[in-house]
Design a protein around this motif. Structure first.
Motif, PDB file in Angstrom:
ATOM      1  N   CYS A 327      19.197   4.836  -1.550  1.00  0.00           N
ATOM      2  CA  CYS A 327      20.580   5.103  -1.221  1.00  0.00           C
ATOM      3  C   CYS A 327      20.746   4.755   0.350  1.00  0.00           C
ATOM      4  CB  CYS A 327      21.101   6.358  -1.575  1.00  0.00           C
ATOM      5  SG  CYS A 327      20.167   7.679  -0.688  1.00  0.00           S
ATOM      6  N   GLN A 341      22.447   4.343   7.541  1.00  0.00           N
ATOM      7  CA  GLN A 341      23.367   3.941   6.749  1.00  0.00           C
ATOM      8  C   GLN A 341      23.013   3.940   5.609  1.00  0.00           C
ATOM      9  OE1 GLN A 341      24.978  -0.028   7.455  1.00  0.00           O
ATOM     10  NE2 GLN A 341      27.083   0.531   6.888  1.00  0.00           N
ATOM     11  N   ASP A 343      24.316   3.768   1.399  1.00  0.00           N
ATOM     12  CA  ASP A 343      25.143   2.913   0.443  1.00  0.00           C
ATOM     13  C   ASP A 343      26.433   3.683  -0.276  1.00  0.00           C
ATOM     14  OD1 ASP A 343      24.236   4.573  -1.642  1.00  0.00           O
ATOM     15  OD2 ASP A 343      23.122   2.945  -2.750  1.00  0.00           O
ATOM     16  N   ARG A 344      26.750   4.738   0.245  1.00  0.00           N
ATOM     17  CA  ARG A 344      27.780   5.588  -0.203  1.00  0.00           C
ATOM     18  C   ARG A 344      28.187   6.452   0.714  1.00  0.00           C
ATOM     19  NH1 ARG A 344      23.880   8.292  -4.428  1.00  0.00           N
ATOM     20  NH2 ARG A 344      23.088   6.039  -4.324  1.00  0.00           N
ATOM     21  N   PRO A 345      29.384   7.207   0.706  1.00  0.00           N
ATOM     22  CA  PRO A 345      29.918   8.117   2.076  1.00  0.00           C
ATOM     23  C   PRO A 345      28.870   9.142   2.194  1.00  0.00           C
ATOM     24  CG  PRO A 345      31.465   7.977   0.104  1.00  0.00           C
ATOM     25  CD  PRO A 345      30.480   7.296  -0.272  1.00  0.00           C
ATOM     26  N   ALA A 346      28.716   9.290   3.645  1.00  0.00           N
ATOM     27  CA  ALA A 346      27.696  10.194   3.946  1.00  0.00           C
ATOM     28  C   ALA A 346      28.407  11.531   4.693  1.00  0.00           C
ATOM     29  CB  ALA A 346      26.808   9.500   5.185  1.00  0.00           C
ATOM     30  N   GLU A 347      29.475  11.576   4.840  1.00  0.00           N
ATOM     31  CA  GLU A 347      30.259  12.750   5.319  1.00  0.00           C
ATOM     32  C   GLU A 347      30.022  13.912   4.693  1.00  0.00           C
ATOM     33  OE1 GLU A 347      34.623  11.584   5.538  1.00  0.00           O
ATOM     34  OE2 GLU A 347      34.141  10.897   7.463  1.00  0.00           O
ATOM     35  N   GLY A 348      29.754  14.100   3.422  1.00  0.00           N
ATOM     36  CA  GLY A 348      29.380  15.416   2.658  1.00  0.00           C
ATOM     37  C   GLY A 348      27.879  15.719   3.108  1.00  0.00           C
ATOM     38  N   CYS A 362      28.379  12.014  11.620  1.00  0.00           N
ATOM     39  CA  CYS A 362      28.772  11.134  10.607  1.00  0.00           C
ATOM     40  C   CYS A 362      29.580  10.114  11.433  1.00  0.00           C
ATOM     41  CB  CYS A 362      29.117  11.407   9.406  1.00  0.00           C
ATOM     42  SG  CYS A 362      29.560  10.216   8.099  1.00  0.00           S
ATOM     43  N   GLN A 364      31.783   6.359  10.937  1.00  0.00           N
ATOM     44  CA  GLN A 364      32.102   5.291  10.129  1.00  0.00           C
ATOM     45  C   GLN A 364      32.136   5.615   8.926  1.00  0.00           C
ATOM     46  OE1 GLN A 364      33.717   2.445  11.325  1.00  0.00           O
ATOM     47  NE2 GLN A 364      33.513   3.359  13.724  1.00  0.00           N
ATOM     48  N   GLY A 365      32.257   6.886   8.432  1.00  0.00           N
ATOM     49  CA  GLY A 365      31.941   7.411   6.923  1.00  0.00           C
ATOM     50  C   GLY A 365      30.744   7.191   6.180  1.00  0.00           C
ATOM     51  N   ASP A 366      29.876   6.313   6.450  1.00  0.00           N
ATOM     52  CA  ASP A 366      28.498   6.154   5.795  1.00  0.00           C
ATOM     53  C   ASP A 366      27.459   6.439   6.462  1.00  0.00           C
ATOM     54  OD1 ASP A 366      29.163   3.607   7.109  1.00  0.00           O
ATOM     55  OD2 ASP A 366      29.028   2.466   5.045  1.00  0.00           O
TER      56      ASP A 366
END
Ligand code: PLP
Length: 394
Positions: A327, A341, A343-348, A362, A364-366
């Protein structure tokens, strides 16, 4: 108490920040404690600000000493700390002169104004346009958000200032097409920070420099995030074999006290004559004393070399993590400005890591960005990487 603070803050402070539900109370080195007594290893460092860690005793002493002597006088007068700080910056950079403000945005405002003024003085008033990069970040004032290549930053503030255009980072052909007889400067970060820890392709910055020279255009490097040792050299451009005409600094310059600085060669700085620009607090003695002490410590303790070495260690560990976790799409950065980086959202992942005692951020979201104090230790890095390993396995 914690609940009351959060509730009050949410009521009385402008609602521009999305905050995590913690109240930070105390710091020491690379560790922060919140009001509940929970402890965090800090891989954010105020977003690349507290390079020497929190509550550094020598900086605390320098601030206390200066506070007891002279906090502020107008720039109508000379002061010792401002002169000492500017001398240190000139000694350790390409620049001949420094203008002080209070933030990164203000440093960039000064750079934009200086670039325009330079060509006005040179009887080329038509040269006022600045080309900057897509995904760049240069600040939130009207001029600096106009120079920022991210729609989400500019949204709601139209009309932005006239005279800014954008090309993709690392696209020299696009830049060649964008620079024309109306261009006064090309403005860019050596490594894009907020844009997702994006490094220049080999040779890109040199090609930008060559283009600027060919077209008689100024090169402005925004080293607000990359400067002050963050990427393993005092200024990132040193690694890429280029010298700008103008460079901006802020963030780590005073290890957490608010400051911004615009540095320029004599030829360019000459356009800022008496009355051309000013700032009430710019280079004020209290903050300048903190910055001068910060720089002296960095040099005496070879903090930049340490950042380079620890950064290599950290990046290797992240590469190994990538080989175990498909990932992770990419590992990027230099020195202690690093990112992975997904391959999916990283914010969580940010609150999950926080729960486990690690502050990361985090973009740019990912992309998870790591910008710890430059004094971070290898065992602290190992602990974060192990935690990431567990969290990503889950
Ligand atoms: N330029 C860069 C590259 C930055 O990273 C930042 C802040 O993140 C700024 C400018 C703006 O600095 P400030 O928030 O101090 O105005």
């Amino acid at each position: 108490m914690t609940e009351t603070i959060m509730r009050t803050a949410d009521r009385v402070i402008a609602a521009t920040y999305k905050r995590f539900p913690v109240v930070m109370e105390r710091g020491q080195g690379c560790t922060l404690w919140d009001t509940q007594g929970r402890r965090y290893t800090d891989f954010v460092a105020g977003i690349a600000v507290c390079n020497l860690g929190h509550a550094h005793p020598r900086i605390a002493d320098a601030v206390a000493r200066q506070a007891g002597q002279l906090v502020h006088v107008s720039n109508l007068y000379y002061t010792i700390p401002q002169t000492e700080l500017a001398s240190l910056l000139v000694e350790h950079s390409f620049a001949d002169r420094v203008f002080f403000g209070n933030s990164g945005a203000e440093a960039n405002e000064a750079a934009i104004k200086l670039a325009r003024k330079f060509f006005k003085d040179d009887r080329q008033p038509e040269r006022f346009r600045i080309v900057s990069m897509e995904k760049s970040f240069h600040g939130r004032t009207m001029a600096t958000l106009s120079a920022t290549g991210q729609d989400k930053i500019r949204q709601g503030f139209d009309p932005v200032l006239e005279g800014f255009s954008f090309v993709p980072f690392n696209d020299i052909e696009a830049l060649k097409s964008a620079v024309d007889d109306h261009t006064c400067a090309v403005m860019l970060e050596p490594i894009q920070g907020e844009g997702g820890v994006r490094c220049p392709d080999p040779g890109f910055l040199q090609q930008v420099r060559a283009l600027c020279d060919q077209r008689g255009v100024l090169m402005i490097l925004d080293e607000i995030q990359t400067g002050m040792g963050r990427t393993g050299t005092l200024f990132a451009h040193e690694q890429y074999g280029v010298t700008p005409d103008i460079m901006t600094l802020a963030k780590a310059l005073a290890n957490g006290l608010p400051i911004g600085a615009m540095l320029a060669t004599e030829r360019v700085a000459a356009a800022f004559g008496i009355g051309a620009h000013a700032s009430t607090f710019g280079g004020t003695p209290l903050v300048a004393a903190a910055a001068a002490e910060t720089l002296k410590i960095m040099i005496a303790e070879q903090i930049v070399d340490r950042a380079r070495e620890t950064g290599d260690y950290f990046k290797d560990a992240l590469q190994r993590l990538k080989s175990r976790h498909p990932c992770i799409a990419d590992v990027r950065g230099n020195g202690l400005l690093l990112g992975i980086q997904l391959d999916r959202p990283a914010e969580g992942l940010v609150p999950v890591l926080m729960e486990k005692g690690f502050l990361v951020n985090c973009v740019q979201g990912d992309i998870l960005r790591f910008v710890p104090p430059l004094i971070i230790r290898k065992n602290e890095i190992d602990a974060l990487v192990q935690c990431l390993d567990e969290v990503l396995t889950r």
